[in-house]
Design a protein around this motif. Structure first.
Motif, PDB file in Angstrom:
ATOM      1  N   SER A  27     -12.018   5.391  -1.062  1.00  0.00           N
ATOM      2  CA  SER A  27     -12.059   6.422  -1.861  1.00  0.00           C
ATOM      3  C   SER A  27     -10.938   6.410  -3.009  1.00  0.00           C
ATOM      4  CB  SER A  27     -11.916   7.738  -1.060  1.00  0.00           C
ATOM      5  OG  SER A  27     -10.473   7.682  -0.259  1.00  0.00           O
ATOM      6  N   LEU A  28     -10.341   5.331  -2.971  1.00  0.00           N
ATOM      7  CA  LEU A  28      -9.402   4.942  -4.038  1.00  0.00           C
ATOM      8  C   LEU A  28     -10.109   4.278  -5.381  1.00  0.00           C
ATOM      9  CD1 LEU A  28      -6.517   3.038  -2.112  1.00  0.00           C
ATOM     10  CD2 LEU A  28      -6.435   5.416  -2.920  1.00  0.00           C
ATOM     11  N   SER A  29      -9.322   4.596  -6.453  1.00  0.00           N
ATOM     12  CA  SER A  29      -9.883   4.202  -7.796  1.00  0.00           C
ATOM     13  C   SER A  29      -8.626   3.265  -8.432  1.00  0.00           C
ATOM     14  CB  SER A  29     -10.283   5.176  -8.812  1.00  0.00           C
ATOM     15  OG  SER A  29      -9.271   6.071  -9.295  1.00  0.00           O
ATOM     16  N   ALA A  30      -9.161   2.373  -9.286  1.00  0.00           N
ATOM     17  CA  ALA A  30      -7.997   1.613  -9.914  1.00  0.00           C
ATOM     18  C   ALA A  30      -6.902   2.534 -10.309  1.00  0.00           C
ATOM     19  CB  ALA A  30      -8.507   0.799 -11.361  1.00  0.00           C
ATOM     20  N   SER A  31      -7.051   3.612 -10.833  1.00  0.00           N
ATOM     21  CA  SER A  31      -5.822   4.487 -11.388  1.00  0.00           C
ATOM     22  C   SER A  31      -4.818   4.933 -10.271  1.00  0.00           C
ATOM     23  CB  SER A  31      -6.483   5.839 -11.980  1.00  0.00           C
ATOM     24  OG  SER A  31      -7.099   6.631 -10.928  1.00  0.00           O
ATOM     25  N   HIS A  32      -5.278   4.588  -8.824  1.00  0.00           N
ATOM     26  CA  HIS A  32      -4.388   5.008  -7.776  1.00  0.00           C
ATOM     27  C   HIS A  32      -3.556   3.748  -7.412  1.00  0.00           C
ATOM     28  CE1 HIS A  32      -7.696   7.904  -6.690  1.00  0.00           C
ATOM     29  NE2 HIS A  32      -6.951   8.503  -6.992  1.00  0.00           N
ATOM     30  N   LEU A  33      -3.648   2.727  -7.985  1.00  0.00           N
ATOM     31  CA  LEU A  33      -2.857   1.353  -7.841  1.00  0.00           C
ATOM     32  C   LEU A  33      -1.920   1.305  -8.513  1.00  0.00           C
ATOM     33  CD1 LEU A  33      -5.856  -1.444  -7.715  1.00  0.00           C
ATOM     34  CD2 LEU A  33      -4.972  -0.093  -5.820  1.00  0.00           C
ATOM     35  N   PRO A  34      -0.656   0.958  -7.795  1.00  0.00           N
ATOM     36  CA  PRO A  34       0.625   0.758  -8.551  1.00  0.00           C
ATOM     37  C   PRO A  34       0.538  -0.289  -9.686  1.00  0.00           C
ATOM     38  CG  PRO A  34       0.798  -0.411  -6.361  1.00  0.00           C
ATOM     39  CD  PRO A  34      -0.613   0.489  -6.521  1.00  0.00           C
ATOM     40  N   ASP A  35       1.553  -0.197 -10.460  1.00  0.00           N
ATOM     41  CA  ASP A  35       1.504  -1.178 -11.624  1.00  0.00           C
ATOM     42  C   ASP A  35       1.745  -2.538 -11.195  1.00  0.00           C
ATOM     43  OD1 ASP A  35       0.991   1.060 -13.430  1.00  0.00           O
ATOM     44  OD2 ASP A  35       3.313   1.319 -13.914  1.00  0.00           O
ATOM     45  N   THR A  36       2.547  -2.776 -10.159  1.00  0.00           N
ATOM     46  CA  THR A  36       2.906  -3.993  -9.669  1.00  0.00           C
ATOM     47  C   THR A  36       2.226  -4.058  -8.295  1.00  0.00           C
ATOM     48  OG1 THR A  36       4.835  -4.285 -10.889  1.00  0.00           O
ATOM     49  CG2 THR A  36       4.754  -5.711  -8.965  1.00  0.00           C
ATOM     50  N   LEU A  37       1.437  -5.120  -8.140  1.00  0.00           N
ATOM     51  CA  LEU A  37       0.602  -5.324  -6.992  1.00  0.00           C
ATOM     52  C   LEU A  37       1.370  -5.905  -5.729  1.00  0.00           C
ATOM     53  CD1 LEU A  37      -3.104  -5.334  -8.300  1.00  0.00           C
ATOM     54  CD2 LEU A  37      -1.999  -3.488  -7.431  1.00  0.00           C
ATOM     55  N   ARG A  38       2.422  -6.514  -6.071  1.00  0.00           N
ATOM     56  CA  ARG A  38       2.826  -7.607  -4.901  1.00  0.00           C
ATOM     57  C   ARG A  38       3.111  -6.740  -3.681  1.00  0.00           C
ATOM     58  NH1 ARG A  38       7.387  -9.717  -2.907  1.00  0.00           N
ATOM     59  NH2 ARG A  38       7.398 -12.026  -2.611  1.00  0.00           N
ATOM     60  N   GLY A  39       3.622  -5.549  -3.812  1.00  0.00           N
ATOM     61  CA  GLY A  39       4.161  -4.944  -2.588  1.00  0.00           C
ATOM     62  C   GLY A  39       2.963  -4.661  -1.662  1.00  0.00           C
ATOM     63  N   LEU A  40       1.705  -4.354  -2.206  1.00  0.00           N
ATOM     64  CA  LEU A  40       0.406  -4.240  -1.344  1.00  0.00           C
ATOM     65  C   LEU A  40       0.252  -5.711  -0.853  1.00  0.00           C
ATOM     66  CD1 LEU A  40      -1.981  -2.200  -3.553  1.00  0.00           C
ATOM     67  CD2 LEU A  40      -0.415  -1.362  -1.678  1.00  0.00           C
ATOM     68  N   ARG A  41       0.373  -6.623  -1.637  1.00  0.00           N
ATOM     69  CA  ARG A  41       0.104  -8.238  -0.993  1.00  0.00           C
ATOM     70  C   ARG A  41       0.908  -8.320   0.368  1.00  0.00           C
ATOM     71  NH1 ARG A  41       1.545 -13.816  -1.844  1.00  0.00           N
ATOM     72  NH2 ARG A  41       2.675 -13.327  -3.597  1.00  0.00           N
ATOM     73  N   VAL A  42       2.095  -8.069   0.003  1.00  0.00           N
ATOM     74  CA  VAL A  42       3.425  -8.154   0.971  1.00  0.00           C
ATOM     75  C   VAL A  42       2.884  -7.271   2.350  1.00  0.00           C
ATOM     76  CG1 VAL A  42       5.718  -7.843   1.658  1.00  0.00           C
ATOM     77  CG2 VAL A  42       5.030  -9.077  -0.462  1.00  0.00           C
ATOM     78  N   ALA A  43       2.656  -6.020   2.069  1.00  0.00           N
ATOM     79  CA  ALA A  43       2.274  -5.379   3.211  1.00  0.00           C
ATOM     80  C   ALA A  43       0.962  -5.860   4.011  1.00  0.00           C
ATOM     81  CB  ALA A  43       1.853  -3.787   2.693  1.00  0.00           C
ATOM     82  N   ILE A  44      -0.036  -6.415   3.447  1.00  0.00           N
ATOM     83  CA  ILE A  44      -1.297  -6.916   4.219  1.00  0.00           C
ATOM     84  C   ILE A  44      -0.636  -8.175   4.853  1.00  0.00           C
ATOM     85  CG2 ILE A  44      -3.473  -8.044   3.754  1.00  0.00           C
ATOM     86  CD1 ILE A  44      -3.901  -5.978   1.231  1.00  0.00           C
ATOM     87  N   GLU A  45      -0.286  -8.870   4.016  1.00  0.00           N
ATOM     88  CA  GLU A  45       0.605 -10.203   4.640  1.00  0.00           C
ATOM     89  C   GLU A  45       1.497  -9.861   5.823  1.00  0.00           C
ATOM     90  OE1 GLU A  45       0.667 -13.252   0.836  1.00  0.00           O
ATOM     91  OE2 GLU A  45       2.576 -12.201   1.392  1.00  0.00           O
ATOM     92  N   ALA A  46       2.272  -8.818   5.739  1.00  0.00           N
ATOM     93  CA  ALA A  46       2.869  -8.431   7.138  1.00  0.00           C
ATOM     94  C   ALA A  46       2.050  -8.048   8.454  1.00  0.00           C
ATOM     95  CB  ALA A  46       3.855  -7.500   6.562  1.00  0.00           C
TER      96      ALA A  46
END
Length: 408
Positions: free
Chosen positions: A89-108
């Motif tokens: 239910s998210l859209s692009a406007s909900h994503l943070p400016d820097t996406l590295r934190g989301l990648r790190v969360a998935i990898e963890a």
């Protein structure tokens, strides 16, 4: 619509119908397909998808219908490998400016990759499987024990430790945006180590059977198991189990990714249950085609009956597609499973640099190091050409572009 495939005539056996117009199609793959087409139990013809490339024994991107036998190598060793996608239910406007934190969360949250030669310290496996994995394994274990009792070698290695893990190679987890900038979660993985053991074991067993009965083949990797034999029954039982393992593996990872994103602190509350798709592309199934009940092996191909939803991913820097099958009977109701490689992993490592890979994945939050160069976009066929070549097999429902990509 005019015919969109080429017919490759063969000197012996059935013809080959290849949906490869406008895409690279290597000579090694064609030679393999001719070998398959020469076998006496192939039903009607061999269908070739536009992502076809040379594999072990049988071509990746081939659909083989058989009457009275199964070829384990035509299914492959990553049994049940496939895709899963869910629109959030998210859209692009909900994503943070820097996406590295989301990648790190998935990898963890999801074990991925492979270290320690796959030993007890392998980062791609669970040291202590979480409760969800334990519960899921409880549903799988009784059938697995039946298989191992008959074929003990299949049980020598990780099993529950790989349930809910990504693996290596072309397996991935991505966050994507569709044509309306809605956020999707998409992932690609299969039955991991246990599926590989099952596939490899029965390929070797089929070779032994061919030697025992003095069956001569154009390629020993095309060894087959005749229907009605004990080994055929055991193989079909094991493949069915591995396909269930693979589907559960993807479901568990999807749940882990959703929890990780919700717990990252970087996104608002969201749902991820909309338009979920979970489909195999390395498997065997009993189906009815052209007046016969046959076994259809899809090695690097998805089922595309009329209305079937499927996923056709590009590479790390290319678009992916949610598709709907058109039910084309000439492809045995199948379509490609992705873009398909145009070069080997070693060739990609020789040809491209880290800088090349970084440029090709600009705008995607992903690894940009030497260890993933074999997965760089230029190692794959252009996905738009692949989709054009199979325009009579599927229609595009959603076009996805990745913004985060996690590789093993």
């Amino acid at each position: 619509m005019e015919r969109s495939y080429n017919v490759i005539p063969t000197d012996a056996g059935v013809p080959i119908k290849a949906w490869t117009v406008g895409v690279p199609f290597d000579a090694g793959a064609e030679a393999q397909l001719r070998n398959v087409a020469s076998l006496p139990f192939i039903h009607r013809w061999v269908a070739v998808m536009p992502d076809a490339h040379q594999g072990i024994g049988a071509t990746v991107g081939s659909v083989v219908a058989t009457d009275g036998a199964v070829i384990p190598a035509a299914v492959g060793v990553d049994l049940g490998c496939g895709m899963m996608a869910a629109r959030t239910s998210l859209s692009a406007s909900h994503l943070p400016d820097t996406l590295r934190g989301l990648r790190v969360a998935i990898e963890a949250a999801v074990p991925h990759g492979r270290t320690d030669n796959g030993g007890k310290n392998d980062r791609g496996a669970w040291r202590s499987p979480p409760p969800a994995q334990v519960e899921a394994w409880g549903r799988l274990e009784p059938r697995f024990k039946e298989i191992v009792e008959k074929h003990p070698r299949v049980g020598r290695g990780a099993s529950i430790e790989h349930l809910g893990t990504l693996g290596t190679g072309n397996h991935f987890i991505e966050l994507c945006l569709d044509e309306e900038d809605r956020v999707w979660i998409m992932l690609h993985s299969g039955s991991r180590g246990v599926g590989n053991r099952i596939g490899s074991y029965f390929i070797a067993l089929a070779k032994q059977e061919m030697r025992r009965f003095f069956v001569r083949l154009p390629d020993e990797d095309l060894a087959y198991l005749p229907d009605g034999t004990k080994h055929f029954h055991d193989y079909m039982q094991a493949v069915s189990w591995a396909q269930d393992f693979a589907a559960l593996n993807r479901e568990l990872m999807m749940a882990q990714v959703v929890r990780a994103l919700r717990g990252s602190g970087e996104l608002p509350a969201f749902e991820a249950t909309l338009e979920a798709v979970n489909c195999h592309h390395n498997y065997v199934a009993r189906e009815h085609h052209y007046g016969k009940n046959v076994l259809v092996t899809r090695k690097g191909a998805v089922r595309a009956r009329t209305g079937d939803l499927g996923i056709i991913p590009g590479s790390m820097g290319a678009r992916s597609f949610i598709v709907r099958g058109l039910g084309n009977p000439e492809s045995f109701c199948s379509a490609s499973h992705g873009a398909g490689r145009v070069m080997s992993r070693n060739e990609a490592r020789r040809r491209f640099t880290v800088a090349d890979h970084a440029a090709a994945t600009a705008g995607v939050e992903c690894r940009k190091d030497r260890d993933v160069i074999d997965e760089t976009p230029a190692a794959y066929k252009p996905i738009d050409d692949v989709m054009r070549a199979q325009r009579d097999l599927v229609e595009i429902v959603h076009t996805l572009r990745q913004v985060v990509c996690v590789k093993g």
